[in-house]
Design a protein around this motif. Structure first.
Motif, PDB file in Angstrom:
ATOM      1  N   LYS A   1       0.839  -1.205   0.000  1.00  0.00           N
ATOM      2  CA  LYS A   1       0.000   0.000   0.000  1.00  0.00           C
ATOM      3  C   LYS A   1       0.872   1.252   0.000  1.00  0.00           C
ATOM      4  CE  LYS A   1      -4.266  -1.774   1.891  1.00  0.00           C
ATOM      5  NZ  LYS A   1      -5.215  -1.792   2.991  1.00  0.00           N
TER       6      LYS A   1
ATOM      7  N   GLU B   1      -7.499   0.941  -3.034  1.00  0.00           N
ATOM      8  CA  GLU B   1      -7.935   1.131  -1.648  1.00  0.00           C
ATOM      9  C   GLU B   1      -6.742   1.145  -0.705  1.00  0.00           C
ATOM     10  OE1 GLU B   1     -11.279  -1.305  -0.624  1.00  0.00           O
ATOM     11  OE2 GLU B   1     -12.392  -0.625  -2.370  1.00  0.00           O
TER      12      GLU B   1
ATOM     13  N   LEU C   1     -11.584   4.645   1.740  1.00  0.00           N
ATOM     14  CA  LEU C   1     -12.155   5.468   0.671  1.00  0.00           C
ATOM     15  C   LEU C   1     -12.542   6.871   1.124  1.00  0.00           C
ATOM     16  CD1 LEU C   1     -14.250   2.868  -1.321  1.00  0.00           C
ATOM     17  CD2 LEU C   1     -12.272   4.149  -2.117  1.00  0.00           C
TER      18      LEU C   1
ATOM     19  N   HIS D   1     -26.042  -1.702   1.220  1.00  0.00           N
ATOM     20  CA  HIS D   1     -25.088  -2.430   2.064  1.00  0.00           C
ATOM     21  C   HIS D   1     -25.674  -2.652   3.467  1.00  0.00           C
ATOM     22  CE1 HIS D   1     -22.641  -1.267  -1.253  1.00  0.00           C
ATOM     23  NE2 HIS D   1     -22.719  -0.001  -0.943  1.00  0.00           N
TER      24      HIS D   1
ATOM     25  N   LEU E   1     -24.378   5.580  11.120  1.00  0.00           N
ATOM     26  CA  LEU E   1     -23.983   6.552  10.087  1.00  0.00           C
ATOM     27  C   LEU E   1     -22.595   6.245   9.517  1.00  0.00           C
ATOM     28  CD1 LEU E   1     -25.144  10.194  10.643  1.00  0.00           C
ATOM     29  CD2 LEU E   1     -23.895   9.450   8.648  1.00  0.00           C
ATOM     30  N   PRO E   2     -22.524   5.855   8.245  1.00  0.00           N
ATOM     31  CA  PRO E   2     -21.215   5.559   7.656  1.00  0.00           C
ATOM     32  C   PRO E   2     -20.589   6.838   7.084  1.00  0.00           C
ATOM     33  CG  PRO E   2     -22.957   4.867   6.172  1.00  0.00           C
ATOM     34  CD  PRO E   2     -23.613   5.581   7.302  1.00  0.00           C
TER      35      PRO E   2
ATOM     36  N   GLY F   1     -17.774   7.409   5.950  1.00  0.00           N
ATOM     37  CA  GLY F   1     -16.905   7.202   4.790  1.00  0.00           C
ATOM     38  C   GLY F   1     -17.588   7.595   3.490  1.00  0.00           C
ATOM     39  N   VAL F   2     -18.890   7.260   3.364  1.00  0.00           N
ATOM     40  CA  VAL F   2     -19.628   7.569   2.137  1.00  0.00           C
ATOM     41  C   VAL F   2     -19.718   9.080   1.956  1.00  0.00           C
ATOM     42  CG1 VAL F   2     -21.861   7.370   0.991  1.00  0.00           C
ATOM     43  CG2 VAL F   2     -21.006   5.487   2.338  1.00  0.00           C
TER      44      VAL F   2
ATOM     45  N   SER G   1     -15.406   0.727  -5.644  1.00  0.00           N
ATOM     46  CA  SER G   1     -16.714   1.036  -5.064  1.00  0.00           C
ATOM     47  C   SER G   1     -17.628   1.641  -6.135  1.00  0.00           C
ATOM     48  CB  SER G   1     -16.527   2.003  -3.902  1.00  0.00           C
ATOM     49  OG  SER G   1     -17.014   3.275  -4.210  1.00  0.00           O
ATOM     50  N   HIS G   2     -18.926   1.388  -5.995  1.00  0.00           N
ATOM     51  CA  HIS G   2     -19.887   1.909  -6.970  1.00  0.00           C
ATOM     52  C   HIS G   2     -19.804   3.425  -7.071  1.00  0.00           C
ATOM     53  CE1 HIS G   2     -22.701  -1.817  -6.557  1.00  0.00           C
ATOM     54  NE2 HIS G   2     -21.485  -2.110  -6.939  1.00  0.00           N
ATOM     55  N   ALA G   3     -19.761   4.074  -5.906  1.00  0.00           N
ATOM     56  CA  ALA G   3     -19.750   5.541  -5.896  1.00  0.00           C
ATOM     57  C   ALA G   3     -18.485   6.069  -6.581  1.00  0.00           C
ATOM     58  CB  ALA G   3     -19.825   6.042  -4.459  1.00  0.00           C
TER      59      ALA G   3
ATOM     60  N   VAL H   1     -15.363  -8.472  -4.788  1.00  0.00           N
ATOM     61  CA  VAL H   1     -15.140  -7.067  -4.454  1.00  0.00           C
ATOM     62  C   VAL H   1     -16.048  -6.132  -5.258  1.00  0.00           C
ATOM     63  CG1 VAL H   1     -12.762  -7.331  -3.662  1.00  0.00           C
ATOM     64  CG2 VAL H   1     -13.193  -6.957  -6.081  1.00  0.00           C
TER      65      VAL H   1
ATOM     66  N   PRO I   1     -19.680  -4.581  -1.464  1.00  0.00           N
ATOM     67  CA  PRO I   1     -19.487  -5.181  -0.135  1.00  0.00           C
ATOM     68  C   PRO I   1     -20.500  -6.288   0.167  1.00  0.00           C
ATOM     69  CG  PRO I   1     -19.245  -2.807   0.007  1.00  0.00           C
ATOM     70  CD  PRO I   1     -19.689  -3.106  -1.401  1.00  0.00           C
TER      71      PRO I   1
ATOM     72  N   LEU J   1     -19.205  -9.705  -0.681  1.00  0.00           N
ATOM     73  CA  LEU J   1     -18.224 -10.198   0.293  1.00  0.00           C
ATOM     74  C   LEU J   1     -18.899 -10.597   1.611  1.00  0.00           C
ATOM     75  CD1 LEU J   1     -15.072  -7.955   0.049  1.00  0.00           C
ATOM     76  CD2 LEU J   1     -15.071 -10.412   0.295  1.00  0.00           C
TER      77      LEU J   1
END
Lengths: 448, 205
Positions: A5, A49, A53, A139, A300-301, A303-304, A358-360, A400, A403, A406
């Motif tokens: 990474k 990643e 994200l 998700h 509440l995520p 990250g999004v 990721s989709h977004a 992948v 999510p 997975l």
């Protein structure tokens, strides 16, 4: 952080540096050149990643001021947008649904209605996942329904087709449902905001539903056919009698009312945009004491929301600097401007990207390029943007891809190759459906 | 004979578990791949709060435990359930319980590092077991392996053939009982001859 990474981050950080020193191509400004560098940098971070994200999203936001593309005030103002507040409101609504237990009640009802044969049970799982994903993040729905589906198939041996099909149906249902409304995935409100901010095109909640819901409604039976043909379920013992929840309680009724009021406002009050109605719904949850702030914090995520900031920076930055127009012009010059071919390629490339990121993130990368191509080749921007947004909601084949794949895989009911078999077919069918809608159906419906 | 069989969601050792009825003691090592859980955590971390991910992870592990118990009960095995890396977990378990043999359905080069004979079972009826040795003259140094194979041959009712790798022409030395197929043995001998660094007994069926 692993050595790999670190290496990825090191090489990714060379991208802006290299772009800084290479001469600016004709027709492109310095700012445009550096925005393309940020686009490439973001693509590497989103695919690898190497960083979470959300942090990648923040990093994308701070690069333009560092590289002298935009002043910091302008970049951070990209974030101040109704789609962000729509997302936050939608997450609070999801917390309310979760706290009230309405999702479990709904799941129990669906499984009871559809649970009298293995094939119908799988259809029930698909419908349950997709319907809940109309109102909550896909998700979150997978995570919430996992114990419910798991309970039903607890007695089923792993390796059995029924077990495989049930778990694959859970993630596929949520994925298919997530494109139908603005609440299923962050990419949907992002697309709405992108279209408005960059092209002044206003897409209401109702207009989105009219364009996208039929795609979901068509996908569900086709996904059911694919799953049950590839993994024909055996006749096995399974349970659809979930632990009794008694009669529907006051909180569940109240939550149902909040959802109905929110949807009603979203569908009727077009002048309010997309965020106001959802925030009214979120406030109602607290007024009715359905959930506490602690419950919201748990669900509440962030990250999004942070990723959204990076996505908006990319979209607006590429547009304002003329980089997306320049890039699109070059792509059209090389590959021609056959509108049908361009559309098909964009859909396929977007689906392939959703399989590895990721989709977004995939939609965030593809929207500025796709809409730029639409402008350069005289296509409808709305048509291309919606096609990308819907295709960006797929990702059926690889673990992948989403999510949800997975999460369901981690229960051990299916192997990688099991979901690949169904996923390649599902992606192909999805691509065809989106293509047909974009070229024929939306025109026939008069929504473009 | 104490046998070790390892399983995870990607590798269900169907042949090995069927064959394990010849074992006096069977230990089933069920491994939940730690990397899969880590991947779930990484991929979900931006879309789900950590609390939800933890709950989900617990549930997924619990589902796998139930499956492990079911398999262990079905085959009368002693269960060892771990969340770990697949190959590292097997290696650790081998060191811990010192089985007589490790049964598996598929071949991986990493098995070479295990301090135990490995039986890669492709299923079906076995009529002859080939014991490939570098030098027949030094057969005594692998006496334990020969005894183990003779024991297995006896348990499954197969012939045991000792095949020297050094010989240019296929020649099968008789083991305890041998009416094997020299041609097939020659093919396998060529395969084994490529791996001069092999130190332990590998039984390929």
């Amino acid at each position: 952080m692993t050595r790999n990474k670190l290496l990825i981050l090191f090489f990714a950080s060379l991208i802006p540096l290299i772009f800084y020193f290479i001469p600016t191509p004709p027709g492109l400004t310095y700012e445009g050149k550096m925005m393309l560098a940020i686009l490439l940098f973001a693509a590497v971070l989103f695919v690898s990643e190497a960083l979470p994200l959300g942090i990648s999203g923040l990093l994308v936001m701070i690069l333009p001021p560092i590289l002298g593309v935009f002043p910091s005030g302008e970049v951070f103002s990209f974030f101040g947008n109704e789609a962000v507040f729509f997302l936050i409101g939608a997450f609070i609504l999801a917390a309310g649904v979760q706290k009230s237990g309405l999702h479990a009640r709904f799941a129990a009802f669906v499984l009871k209605v559809f649970g009298n044969s293995p094939g119908r049970f799988i259809l029930g799982v698909l419908l349950m996942g997709s319907t809940l994903s109309f109102f909550m993040s896909e998700h979150a729905v997978v995570a919430l329904l996992l114990p419910i589906v798991g309970f039903s198939i607890a007695a089923v041996e792993k390796g059995s087709n029924f077990g495989k099909a049930s778990m694959i149906a859970l993630t596929y249902g949520c994925t298919a449902g997530s494109v139908a409304t603005l609440m299923g995935g962050a990419r949907n409100p992002y697309t709405v905001a992108f279209l408005y901010e960059n092209f002044g095109i206003h897409v209401s909640f109702l207009q989105w539903v009219i364009m996208a819901l039929p795609v979901t409604l068509l996908m569900i039976p086709l996904l059911w056919l694919i799953i049950t043909r590839v993994h024909p379920p055996e006749s096995v013992e399974f349970s659809t009698e979930l632990p009794s929840r008694g009669k529907m309680g006051r909180k569940e009724w109240e939550m149902l009312a909040v959802i109905l009021i929110t949807i009603f406002l979203l569908l009727t009050m077009h002048g309010w945009g997309i965020a106001v109605a959802v925030i009214i719904g979120a406030v109602l949850i607290f007024l009715l004491d359905i959930a506490s702030w602690r419950d919201v914090e748990k669900t509440l995520p962030w990250g999004v929301v942070l990723l959204y900031g990076g996505a908006m920076t990319l979209g607006r930055g590429l547009q304002i600097t003329g980089a997306s127009e320049w890039l699109a012009g070059n792509i059209v010059a090389v590959f021609g401007s056959n509108p049908n071919l361009i559309l098909l390629v964009l859909i396929v490339v977007t689906i392939m990207m959703t399989e590895i990121m990721s989709h977004a993130a995939a939609v965030a990368l593809m929207l500025p390029i796709g809409t730029g191509i639409a402008v350069a080749s005289g296509l409808s921007v709305l048509q291309i943007a919606m096609a990308i947004a819907l295709a960006g909601g797929f990702g059926y084949a690889l673990l992948v891809g989403t999510p949800g794949n997975l999460i369901t895989y981690s229960t051990g009911y299916f192997r990688q190759r099991d979901i690949m078999k169904t996923g390649i077919l599902a992606d192909a069918v999805g691509a065809i459906i989106v293509y047909v809608f974009a070229t024929v159906v939306w025109n026939a419906m008069g929504v473009l | 004979m104490r046998c070790l069989v390892a399983a995870d969601q990607e590798h269900y050792p169907e042949n090995s578990l069927k064959r394990a009825n010849i074992c006096d003691e069977l230990i089933l090592l069920y491994i939940v791949d730690r990397r899969v859980l880590e991947k779930v955590r990484t991929e979900s971390s931006y879309v789900l709060p950590s609390h939800a991910i933890e709950e989900m992870e617990k549930f997924a592990v619990e589902m796998q435990r139930r499956e492990a118990e079911r398999i262990a009960n079905k085959h009368g095995a002693e269960l060892k359930f771990v969340v770990d890396d697949y190959y590292a977990a097997i290696e650790r378990e081998i060191l811990r319980i010192s089985p007589d043999i490790f049964l598996t359905d598929f071949w991986h080069r990493r098995f070479l590092s295990y301090e135990v004979p490995v039986w890669v079972d492709r299923g079906g009826h076995i009529s002859t077991i080939g014991f490939f040795v570098g030098d027949v003259a030094r057969l005594n140094s692998v006496r334990r392996s020969q005894e183990l194979l003779a024991d297995i041959a006896g348990r499954i009712g197969a012939d045991l053939c000792i095949v020297p790798l050094k010989e240019e022409i296929a020649r099968v030395l008789p083991g305890e009982r041998c009416s094997g197929e020299p041609d097939a043995m020659a093919v396998q001998r060529r395969y084994f001859s490529r791996y001069r660094d092999w130190r332990r007994t590998i039984v390929l069926v």
